[in-house]
Scaffold this motif. Structure first.
Motif, short mmCIF file in Angstrom:
data_model
loop_
_atom_site.label_atom_id
_atom_site.label_comp_id
_atom_site.label_asym_id
_atom_site.label_seq_id
_atom_site.Cartn_x
_atom_site.Cartn_y
_atom_site.Cartn_z
N TYR A 112 4.57 5.09 7.87
CA TYR A 112 4.48 6.08 6.54
C TYR A 112 3.49 6.01 5.97
O TYR A 112 3.44 7.43 5.51
CB TYR A 112 5.80 4.74 6.13
CG TYR A 112 6.04 5.68 4.42
CD1 TYR A 112 6.66 6.96 4.45
CD2 TYR A 112 6.18 5.16 3.38
CE1 TYR A 112 6.84 8.12 3.68
CE2 TYR A 112 6.21 6.16 2.29
CZ TYR A 112 6.71 6.83 2.09
OH TYR A 112 6.39 7.76 1.43
N ILE A 113 2.68 5.11 6.25
CA ILE A 113 1.29 5.02 5.77
C ILE A 113 0.25 6.09 6.37
O ILE A 113 -0.07 6.75 5.53
CB ILE A 113 0.72 3.63 5.75
CG1 ILE A 113 1.64 3.03 4.21
CG2 ILE A 113 -1.00 4.15 5.59
CD1 ILE A 113 1.00 1.64 4.14
N LEU A 114 0.57 6.16 7.74
CA LEU A 114 -0.65 6.62 8.55
C LEU A 114 0.35 8.74 8.39
O LEU A 114 -0.73 9.04 8.61
CB LEU A 114 0.10 6.67 9.76
CG LEU A 114 -0.48 5.30 10.04
CD1 LEU A 114 -0.13 4.77 11.57
CD2 LEU A 114 -2.19 5.03 10.11
N LYS A 115 1.40 8.34 7.80
CA LYS A 115 1.52 9.94 8.49
C LYS A 115 1.07 10.59 6.67
O LYS A 115 0.72 11.56 6.87
CB LYS A 115 3.56 10.07 8.36
CG LYS A 115 3.72 9.98 9.19
CD LYS A 115 5.50 9.92 9.22
CE LYS A 115 6.32 10.63 10.72
NZ LYS A 115 5.82 9.15 11.57
N MET A 116 1.33 9.23 5.72
CA MET A 116 0.48 10.23 4.24
C MET A 116 -0.62 10.78 3.86
O MET A 116 -1.06 10.97 2.91
CB MET A 116 1.21 8.87 2.98
CG MET A 116 2.98 9.03 2.79
SD MET A 116 3.29 7.69 1.68
CE MET A 116 2.88 8.64 0.24
N CYS A 117 -1.84 9.42 4.92
CA CYS A 117 -3.10 9.93 4.65
C CYS A 117 -3.59 9.99 5.87
O CYS A 117 -3.34 9.66 6.85
CB CYS A 117 -3.22 9.03 3.94
SG CYS A 117 -3.16 7.47 4.00
N THR A 118 -4.78 10.08 5.78
CA THR A 118 -5.94 9.21 6.46
C THR A 118 -6.80 7.85 6.59
O THR A 118 -7.48 8.27 4.99
CB THR A 118 -7.30 10.45 6.28
OG1 THR A 118 -7.14 12.36 6.58
CG2 THR A 118 -8.72 10.15 7.52
N LEU A 119 -7.21 7.60 7.24
CA LEU A 119 -7.55 6.32 7.08
C LEU A 119 -8.48 6.33 7.52
O LEU A 119 -9.50 6.67 8.45
CB LEU A 119 -6.97 4.84 8.01
CG LEU A 119 -5.50 5.37 8.05
CD1 LEU A 119 -5.40 3.59 9.35
CD2 LEU A 119 -4.99 4.21 7.04
N ARG A 169 3.45 -3.47 6.25
CA ARG A 169 4.76 -3.33 5.58
C ARG A 169 5.03 -1.40 5.24
O ARG A 169 3.85 -1.07 5.07
CB ARG A 169 5.37 -3.74 3.87
CG ARG A 169 6.16 -3.07 3.35
CD ARG A 169 7.61 -4.11 4.24
NE ARG A 169 7.48 -4.76 3.92
CZ ARG A 169 8.05 -5.49 2.59
NH1 ARG A 169 8.60 -4.66 2.09
NH2 ARG A 169 8.06 -6.73 2.51
N ARG A 170 5.54 -0.74 6.52
CA ARG A 170 5.48 0.86 6.57
C ARG A 170 4.34 0.81 6.92
O ARG A 170 3.74 2.63 6.40
CB ARG A 170 6.59 1.62 5.58
CG ARG A 170 7.66 0.67 4.65
CD ARG A 170 8.65 2.09 3.65
NE ARG A 170 8.88 2.71 4.10
CZ ARG A 170 9.39 3.27 3.55
NH1 ARG A 170 9.76 3.68 2.02
NH2 ARG A 170 9.56 4.42 3.73
N PHE A 171 4.13 0.81 8.59
CA PHE A 171 2.44 1.34 8.59
C PHE A 171 2.57 2.90 8.97
O PHE A 171 1.84 3.53 8.48
CB PHE A 171 1.60 0.61 9.42
CG PHE A 171 2.12 0.46 10.39
CD1 PHE A 171 1.41 1.30 11.74
CD2 PHE A 171 3.62 -0.47 11.25
CE1 PHE A 171 1.68 0.86 12.94
CE2 PHE A 171 3.73 -0.18 12.30
CZ PHE A 171 3.07 0.23 13.76
N THR A 176 0.98 -1.00 -0.30
CA THR A 176 0.23 -0.21 -0.15
C THR A 176 0.39 1.54 -0.20
O THR A 176 0.48 2.08 -0.70
CB THR A 176 -1.15 -0.02 0.78
OG1 THR A 176 -1.47 -1.19 0.96
CG2 THR A 176 -1.88 1.48 0.64
N TYR A 177 1.95 1.16 0.98
CA TYR A 177 2.75 2.44 0.81
C TYR A 177 3.79 3.11 -0.50
O TYR A 177 3.35 3.76 -0.41
CB TYR A 177 4.11 2.11 1.64
CG TYR A 177 5.23 0.93 1.07
CD1 TYR A 177 6.07 2.28 0.41
CD2 TYR A 177 5.09 -0.07 1.06
CE1 TYR A 177 6.93 1.28 -0.06
CE2 TYR A 177 6.45 -0.38 1.01
CZ TYR A 177 7.21 0.31 0.38
OH TYR A 177 8.48 -1.09 -0.06
#
Length: 405
Positions: free
Chosen positions: A121-128, A117-119, A85-86
């Motif tokens: 980093y994902i949280l910094k890039m988007c709103t879940l 993987r790199r969760f 996903t990242y």
């Protein structure tokens, strides 16, 4: 812009996915939504039934009609590698550097999000964005609070009543019946055309299907596929053998094969082959396409005499109808693309009140067929439309037989 990402295997895409997409669009206030069929997802196995090209086409059919804000992205499917996903987020960010990104996450995966993987980093890039498929937000609230407190996550819980179905359940239904009510008609149609997931494997089916698609209008072809699905379902519910079920699927594909022909063409076809055409037939030519289709099917040699009769009399019925004849007659009336209110009402009542035992189901089925015949004759008479004597004979015969039971 507010950019949404909705990924999944879509193997196949079902009503649950469609409802989640609509909730995602509305609750997150999206300006654009990318629906992304996965390539090789790291968290799950794909089924063996659908090719990547099938999943893409089914996704187009399921999601594009929902909103002009939706785009189908084929990038992950074409990449063929494991789709983390990242990496998807990085690609969307590159295309929309000033956009605000919202990522839809399924309930199960949200609860184990730290395994991705790199969760962080994902949280910094988007709103879940999460919609609970089980209508129990207690676990989601706990997970949301934990991710927000420990990782600064932005999380939006979509308070929407879910459509509870899984792709595994849908594939099971498709394997058993050749269709699923949890799929849009367009997706069902593609699955039937391609023979994906289905247990319908008669060697003649593909050839007959190709004939029907060439000869029928798109609307009539869709109806034909729906009658096939309905007939298969009825065969299974009424305990017909797999061989008889396969045969009735073929009969359903044949039943309207001559529907597009002009009346005079049908008359000529029947007469040239030694068939009689009465004055009554000429007054009510709409009933003769079944006879013409039955002659063609008989020439092909793949249907039993009983199934040939089912094709022949699927519009009018006749006195002394066999179970197979009644199945095709009834399937033609209640199939899911019918918009006439009595058809839709009968379909709903039939499945809602279906008994458990085999003999009870057969008796109940006969009563439902009788109701359809009565409704049809009444409709024709009230609207001053000629009713063929075959239909009147069928009605009288079934009334008598049911009265003796």
């Amino acid at each position: 812009m507010r950019i949404g990402i909705f990924g999944g295997a879509f193997d196949p895409p079902h009503r649950g996915h469609e409802k989640a997409v609509l909730a995602f669009l509305e609750k997150a206030g999206l300006d654009l939504l990318y629906v992304i069929p996965s390539g090789k997802p790291p968290h799950k196995m794909l089924s063996d039934g659908a090719e990547d090209s099938d999943r893409l086409e089914m996704s187009r059919r399921a999601f594009l009609p929902l909103s002009p804000l939706i785009r189908i992205c084929d990038r992950e499917v074409l990449d063929q590698g494991t789709c983390y996903t990242y990496l998807t987020l990085e690609r969307v960010r590159a295309d929309h550097p000033d956009g605000e990104i919202f990522l839809f996450v399924g309930t199960d995966q949200f609860l184990v999000f730290e395994t991705w993987r790199r969760f962080e980093y994902i949280l910094k890039m988007c709103t879940l964005c999460v919609m609970d498929r089980f209508e129990d937000f207690s676990k989601l609230d706990e997970k949301k609070a934990w991710l927000e407190e420990n990782f600064g996550a932005c999380i939006l819980l979509l308070q929407e009543k879910p459509y509870i179905i899984s792709s595994t359940d849908v594939r099971r239904e498709l394997g058993e019946y050749g269709f699923s009510l949890s799929l849009s008609p367009s997706v069902n149609e593609w699955i039937n055309e391609r023979g994906i997931y289905s247990s319908l494997s008669h060697p003649g089916r593909k050839r007959i299907l190709e004939q029907a698609k060439k000869r029928l209008s798109p609307h009539r072809f869709s109806h034909t596929l729906s009658v096939e699905r309905e007939a298969v379902c009825l065969c299974k519910l009424l305990s017909l053998s797999p061989e008889d079920t396969e045969e009735m699927a073929l009969a359903a594909l044949w039943h309207d094969m001559a529907k597009k022909n002009l009346d005079e063409e049908v008359f000529s076809y029947l007469i040239d082959r030694g068939e009689s055409v009465s004055e009554e037939d000429r007054r009510i030519p709409a009933v003769l396409h079944g006879r013409a289709a039955a002659l063609e099917a008989k020439r092909e040699g793949e249907l039993s005499p009983e199934a040939i009769l089912a094709v022949c009399y699927h519009t009018t019925g006749r006195a002394g109808m066999s179970l197979k004849e009644k199945i095709l007659y009834f399937a033609d009336y209640i199939e899911e693309t019918r918009t006439h209110e009595p058809c839709r009402r009968m379909r709903d009542e039939f499945y809602r009140n279906l008994p458990e035992g085999k003999e009870e189901r057969l008796r109940y089925f006969d009563r439902c067929v009788l109701t359809v015949m009565e409704n049809t004759v009444q409709y024709l008479q009230e609207n001053n439309i000629p009713c063929h004597s075959l239909s009147l004979d069928a009605l009288a015969d079934l009334r008598e037989r049911i009265g003796r039971i």
